[in-house]
Design a protein around this motif. Structure first.
Motif, PDB file in Angstrom:
ATOM      1  N   GLY A 197       0.797  -1.210   0.000  1.00 24.54           N
ATOM      2  CA  GLY A 197       0.000   0.000   0.000  1.00 24.54           C
ATOM      3  C   GLY A 197       0.833   1.265   0.000  1.00 24.54           C
ATOM      4  N   ASN A 198       0.242   2.338   0.513  1.00 23.40           N
ATOM      5  CA  ASN A 198       0.977   3.595   0.626  1.00 23.40           C
ATOM      6  C   ASN A 198       0.562   4.309   1.901  1.00 23.40           C
ATOM      7  OD1 ASN A 198      -1.588   4.071  -0.694  1.00 23.40           O
ATOM      8  ND2 ASN A 198      -0.918   6.164  -1.051  1.00 23.40           N
ATOM      9  N   VAL A 199       1.520   5.020   2.493  1.00 21.66           N
ATOM     10  CA  VAL A 199       1.289   5.674   3.777  1.00 21.66           C
ATOM     11  C   VAL A 199       1.820   7.098   3.723  1.00 21.66           C
ATOM     12  CG1 VAL A 199       3.461   4.785   4.761  1.00 21.66           C
ATOM     13  CG2 VAL A 199       1.600   5.444   6.292  1.00 21.66           C
ATOM     14  N   LEU A 200       1.068   8.018   4.334  1.00 20.67           N
ATOM     15  CA  LEU A 200       1.473   9.411   4.444  1.00 20.67           C
ATOM     16  C   LEU A 200       2.139   9.601   5.807  1.00 20.67           C
ATOM     17  CD1 LEU A 200      -1.789  11.039   3.008  1.00 20.67           C
ATOM     18  CD2 LEU A 200       0.257  10.296   1.771  1.00 20.67           C
ATOM     19  N   VAL A 201       3.335  10.170   5.802  1.00 21.43           N
ATOM     20  CA  VAL A 201       4.159  10.221   7.003  1.00 21.43           C
ATOM     21  C   VAL A 201       4.331  11.656   7.480  1.00 21.43           C
ATOM     22  CG1 VAL A 201       6.386   9.617   8.014  1.00 21.43           C
ATOM     23  CG2 VAL A 201       5.405   8.177   6.211  1.00 21.43           C
ATOM     24  N   GLY A 202       4.155  11.866   8.795  1.00 25.44           N
ATOM     25  CA  GLY A 202       4.383  13.162   9.397  1.00 25.44           C
ATOM     26  C   GLY A 202       3.232  14.118   9.149  1.00 25.44           C
ATOM     27  N   ASP A 203       3.303  15.289   9.799  1.00 23.44           N
ATOM     28  CA  ASP A 203       2.261  16.288   9.619  1.00 23.44           C
ATOM     29  C   ASP A 203       2.223  16.815   8.187  1.00 23.44           C
ATOM     30  OD1 ASP A 203       1.691  15.964  12.259  1.00 23.44           O
ATOM     31  OD2 ASP A 203       2.642  17.823  12.945  1.00 23.44           O
ATOM     32  N   GLU A 204       3.361  16.663   7.474  1.00 20.46           N
ATOM     33  CA  GLU A 204       3.426  17.131   6.087  1.00 20.46           C
ATOM     34  C   GLU A 204       2.767  16.143   5.128  1.00 20.46           C
ATOM     35  OE1 GLU A 204       6.543  18.529   8.700  1.00 20.46           O
ATOM     36  OE2 GLU A 204       6.054  16.515   7.980  1.00 20.46           O
ATOM     37  N   GLY A 205       2.553  14.926   5.594  1.00 23.77           N
ATOM     38  CA  GLY A 205       1.889  13.928   4.763  1.00 23.77           C
ATOM     39  C   GLY A 205       2.683  13.488   3.556  1.00 23.77           C
ATOM     40  N   LYS A 206       4.000  13.359   3.709  1.00 19.98           N
ATOM     41  CA  LYS A 206       4.823  12.872   2.597  1.00 19.98           C
ATOM     42  C   LYS A 206       4.565  11.380   2.388  1.00 19.98           C
ATOM     43  CE  LYS A 206       8.578  16.246   2.791  1.00 19.98           C
ATOM     44  NZ  LYS A 206      10.050  16.447   2.884  1.00 19.98           N
ATOM     45  N   GLN A 207       4.476  10.984   1.131  1.00 12.73           N
ATOM     46  CA  GLN A 207       4.027   9.634   0.807  1.00 12.73           C
ATOM     47  C   GLN A 207       5.177   8.646   0.668  1.00 12.73           C
ATOM     48  OE1 GLN A 207       0.567   7.985  -1.972  1.00 12.73           O
ATOM     49  NE2 GLN A 207       2.238   8.857  -3.184  1.00 12.73           N
ATOM     50  N   LEU A 208       4.946   7.443   1.227  1.00 11.02           N
ATOM     51  CA  LEU A 208       5.803   6.291   0.989  1.00 11.02           C
ATOM     52  C   LEU A 208       4.953   5.210   0.357  1.00 11.02           C
ATOM     53  CD1 LEU A 208       7.994   5.674   4.192  1.00 11.02           C
ATOM     54  CD2 LEU A 208       8.801   6.387   1.935  1.00 11.02           C
ATOM     55  N   LYS A 209       5.480   4.583  -0.714  1.00 15.27           N
ATOM     56  CA  LYS A 209       4.734   3.557  -1.431  1.00 15.27           C
ATOM     57  C   LYS A 209       5.327   2.183  -1.167  1.00 15.27           C
ATOM     58  CE  LYS A 209       3.590   6.759  -5.188  1.00 15.27           C
ATOM     59  NZ  LYS A 209       3.682   7.001  -6.657  1.00 15.27           N
ATOM     60  N   THR A 210       4.633   1.149  -1.662  1.00 15.28           N
ATOM     61  CA  THR A 210       5.079  -0.234  -1.511  1.00 15.28           C
ATOM     62  C   THR A 210       6.547  -0.377  -1.900  1.00 15.28           C
ATOM     63  OG1 THR A 210       2.866  -1.017  -2.062  1.00 15.28           O
ATOM     64  CG2 THR A 210       4.645  -2.623  -2.187  1.00 15.28           C
ATOM     65  N   ASN A 211       7.301  -1.059  -1.049  1.00 16.46           N
ATOM     66  CA  ASN A 211       8.729  -1.360  -1.226  1.00 16.46           C
ATOM     67  C   ASN A 211       9.650  -0.161  -0.987  1.00 16.46           C
ATOM     68  OD1 ASN A 211       8.041  -4.007  -1.932  1.00 16.46           O
ATOM     69  ND2 ASN A 211       7.962  -3.524  -4.117  1.00 16.46           N
ATOM     70  N   GLN A 212       9.105   0.971  -0.597  1.00 15.44           N
ATOM     71  CA  GLN A 212       9.955   2.125  -0.312  1.00 15.44           C
ATOM     72  C   GLN A 212      10.404   2.139   1.152  1.00 15.44           C
ATOM     73  OE1 GLN A 212       7.731   5.658  -1.839  1.00 15.44           O
ATOM     74  NE2 GLN A 212       9.473   5.868  -3.235  1.00 15.44           N
ATOM     75  N   VAL A 213      11.579   2.734   1.365  1.00 16.97           N
ATOM     76  CA  VAL A 213      12.143   2.945   2.698  1.00 16.97           C
ATOM     77  C   VAL A 213      12.135   4.436   2.977  1.00 16.97           C
ATOM     78  CG1 VAL A 213      14.174   2.649   4.167  1.00 16.97           C
ATOM     79  CG2 VAL A 213      13.649   0.947   2.400  1.00 16.97           C
ATOM     80  N   GLY A 214      11.734   4.827   4.168  1.00 15.12           N
ATOM     81  CA  GLY A 214      11.752   6.234   4.547  1.00 15.12           C
ATOM     82  C   GLY A 214      12.385   6.423   5.909  1.00 15.12           C
TER      83      GLY A 214
END
Length: 290
Positions: A197-214
């Motif tokens: 899936g995909n997840v929005l990270v932090g108050d800024e809502g930056k996106q991470l998608k499947t197989n990504q590292v943040g």
């Protein structure tokens, strides 16, 4: 004033041919310099689709760190101990052990294996093994959120796993549009690896998608910080790793982590001379199971 963690460096690890043959795909999840990943040395995402009965793997030594193995899919092991999907094992190599991982039949599995640095004072710790099965992993479930906590304390949960290096390891699943805010020590190095899936990270809502590292920013502060996660339109599953940096230089060579080059040479001598015991020979009190 509460600190809010932000998403920093992001990337997608490439698939590589693994060492277990044509059915083995490996991804190097950690791709930042060690001072930025401390206490995390290496993390491999190993995907195996073995279609024969030819044995692969075998005995090999480790020393100076811990392996943290999370089974995402499939199972592995032998009659004495089998890991299945959702299980975790932490093996403290410490002063030095020999470990055997042999797969001698058709198998399909996916494993995340982390190398976690030990505090300098514990680098020669007595080897031990900790196993926690999926059924005994502390879990939090509420509308749209499922969180399994394998290590540390998070979201009101505490894992029974014993840590030399403070470590939070959590498997987090969010349904579409669901959000959660987690308290993570501000001093911890932390990163997310998105499994699906995909997840929005932090108050800024930056996106991470499947197989990504943040990787999250690391405030130079004590106390807690807050990490906000919100699932995208397809929902999300992400693994959170967060740990206390040890701020000690390490020497790494092959299967060993040490303080100096002389330590590395000593470890190789001990292994060649048969002075490292197999991990199966550790004392019973050094085997912990939940």
């Amino acid at each position: 004033m509460s600190l809010h963690r932000k998403l920093g460096k992001t990337y997608t690890p490439a698939n590589q041919q693994g060492f277990l043959g044509p059915g083995h795909i490996a991804r190097a999840v950690i791709q930042v310099p060690y001072p930025d990943s401390d206490p995390f040395i290496m993390l491999m995402d190993d995907m195996l689709d073995k279609k024969d009965n030819i044995p692969v793997g075998g005995p090999h030594p480790h020393a100076g760190f811990e392996t943290v193995t999370l089974m995402l899919e499939g199972e592995m092991g032998d009659k004495e101990h089998t890991m299945k999907a959702g299980d975790l094992q932490i093996m403290t190599a410490g002063s030095g052990i020999v470990h055997t991982e042999t797969i001698d039949k058709e198998a399909k599995m996916r494993i995340l294996q982390l190398w976690l640095n030990l505090p300098k004072k514990d680098r020669q710790a007595l080897p031990r093994v900790q196993d926690i099965s999926l059924e005994h992993v502390p879990t939090k479930s509420k509308k749209g959120l499922a969180l399994r906590l394998y290590s540390g304390s998070l979201a009101g949960l505490t894992s029974p796993i014993k840590n030399y290096t403070p470590l939070i390891l959590a498997d987090i699943t969010l349904e579409p549009g669901i959000s959660t805010t987690l308290d993570v020590p501000a001093s911890y190095t932390a990163f997310l690896y998105v499994i699906d899936g995909n997840v929005l990270v932090g108050d800024e809502g930056k996106q991470l998608k499947t197989n990504q590292v943040g990787w999250l920013d690391r405030p130079s502060a004590e106390g807690d910080s807050q990490l906000r996660l919100e699932a995208g339109e397809t929902g999300a599953r992400a693994i959170l790793y967060a740990g206390q940096p040890q701020n000690d230089e390490i020497v790494s060579h092959g299967p060993f982590i040490a303080d100096t080059e002389e330590d590395i040479r000593r470890l190789y001598r001990e292994y060649r001379n048969g002075e490292m015991n197999h991990i199966s020979m550790v004392e019973e009190e050094q085997k912990m199971t939940w």
